[in-house]
Scaffold this motif. Sequence first.
Motif, PDB file in Angstrom:
ATOM      1  N   ASP A  80       0.815  -1.224   0.000  1.00  9.50           N
ATOM      2  CA  ASP A  80       0.000   0.000   0.000  1.00  9.50           C
ATOM      3  C   ASP A  80       0.843   1.265   0.000  1.00  9.50           C
ATOM      4  N   ARG A  81       2.143   1.091  -0.195  1.00 13.17           N
ATOM      5  CA  ARG A  81       3.093   2.200  -0.281  1.00 13.17           C
ATOM      6  C   ARG A  81       3.246   2.950   1.026  1.00 13.17           C
ATOM      7  N   VAL A  89      11.627  -8.410   5.855  1.00 10.74           N
ATOM      8  CA  VAL A  89      11.364  -8.729   4.454  1.00 10.74           C
ATOM      9  C   VAL A  89       9.882  -9.023   4.285  1.00 10.74           C
ATOM     10  N   LEU A  90       9.360  -8.730   3.093  1.00 12.48           N
ATOM     11  CA  LEU A  90       7.974  -8.999   2.738  1.00 12.48           C
ATOM     12  C   LEU A  90       7.924 -10.258   1.887  1.00 12.48           C
ATOM     13  N   ASP A  91       7.048 -11.191   2.256  1.00 12.28           N
ATOM     14  CA  ASP A  91       6.849 -12.396   1.455  1.00 12.28           C
ATOM     15  C   ASP A  91       5.994 -12.022   0.245  1.00 12.28           C
ATOM     16  N   PRO A  92       6.532 -12.146  -0.978  1.00 13.05           N
ATOM     17  CA  PRO A  92       5.766 -11.706  -2.148  1.00 13.05           C
ATOM     18  C   PRO A  92       4.557 -12.580  -2.439  1.00 13.05           C
ATOM     19  N   GLN A  93       4.533 -13.801  -1.906  1.00 12.56           N
ATOM     20  CA  GLN A  93       3.417 -14.706  -2.155  1.00 12.56           C
ATOM     21  C   GLN A  93       2.273 -14.490  -1.166  1.00 12.56           C
ATOM     22  N   THR A  94       2.599 -14.318   0.111  1.00  9.12           N
ATOM     23  CA  THR A  94       1.573 -14.253   1.147  1.00  9.12           C
ATOM     24  C   THR A  94       1.308 -12.844   1.666  1.00  9.12           C
ATOM     25  N   GLY A  95       2.227 -11.920   1.419  1.00  8.02           N
ATOM     26  CA  GLY A  95       2.108 -10.580   1.979  1.00  8.02           C
ATOM     27  C   GLY A  95       2.528 -10.486   3.429  1.00  8.02           C
TER      28      GLY A  95
END
Length: 379
Positions: free
Chosen positions: A160-161, A233-239
């Motif tokens: 969401d920036r 870190v952000l998980d790109p699959q789960t958010g």
Amino acid sequence: MLAFTALLLGPCSPQAGPLTPSGEAPAATGWRAEPVVDGLAHPWAIAWLPDGSALITERPGRLRLLRNGRLDPAPITGLPPVCTDCGQGGLLDLAPHPDFAQNRLLYWTFAEGTADANRTALARGRLDGRQLRDVVVLFRNADAKSGGQHFGSRLLWLPDRTLLMSIGDGGNPPISLNGVPIRTLAQDLGSHFGKVVRLTEDGRAPADNPFVDHPDARPEIYSYGHRNIQGMVLDPQTGEVWANEHGARGGDELNRIVAGGNYGWPEVTYSMEYWGPPVSDARSRPDVIDPVVVWTPSKAPSGLAIYTGTAFPAWQGDLFSGALKFRQIRRLQRHQGAIAGEQTLDIGQRVRDVRQAPDGELHVLTDAAQGQLLRIVPD
């Protein structure tokens, strides 16, 4: 191989209570570390730019440009004053704006002030060639502290920036603030110490932050009860947002960060005081989110990455957590959302940051007066 005990917990379950030991970690095979750049002065973070170049922070207060595999000899100019005698502080993390290709905005954290009165701050500037312009400090810890311990600080853009920023608890006893041990402020919603804050791109508190309507809370707070997060870190699959943080003597943690979560420090922890006894008698509590992994003895967590590259298919989706003390990286193997095991990648140097480049390769910064940037490639 260094012996250790890791404690593992399954996926986002209800309070599971105290964790149980999982045993020692075998060595990962089929990889090697290949030098990219030498001669970095205590590098702290790396971030890639859309043109394939990268920026590297050096803790003594320099921002370096890496282009075509070579380090520009002259640092980027325009940084605000950085506290260079603040122990663990200095120039810390950096994160290009999600629209960097259009607006050239760069965000970074740093220690500002003096050895006797310092704080973690967030600044923004526009990268123009080899110079930062329009530099402004967007956010700073509301309280100054003394000494050179526990600044944090990692940055992470959310989808969401909004921007997450970790702030350390301020230090170990006997460091105090206003007559109380400073680390206890990690449980005080009126303080930024020991918190993850969530900010707009202009450094303000978003209207949907979890404590904006709490009359005694700092509105920027996103989660609390942290000691010193130095990997996020952000998980790109789960958010999901993952973070690893330093314990004291033992009790390093890997956590899933959720809005409004209390992670316990220093009231609920596996850590021991450096002089002997437990920091707390409680290892779990109903209102505290249990860690997913606890490392004892401490490995001194640093950078954190999730691997999505193609060179190591078996590693996809796994977490890679740096270890300053043990001079290695821990591969945290995941299965159906749970941490299923660990492996060790011995680097032989203090690991400060672990990041995945846009091409999918894992990169490692080593913390030394003559630090290196390494990449992990198949052997």
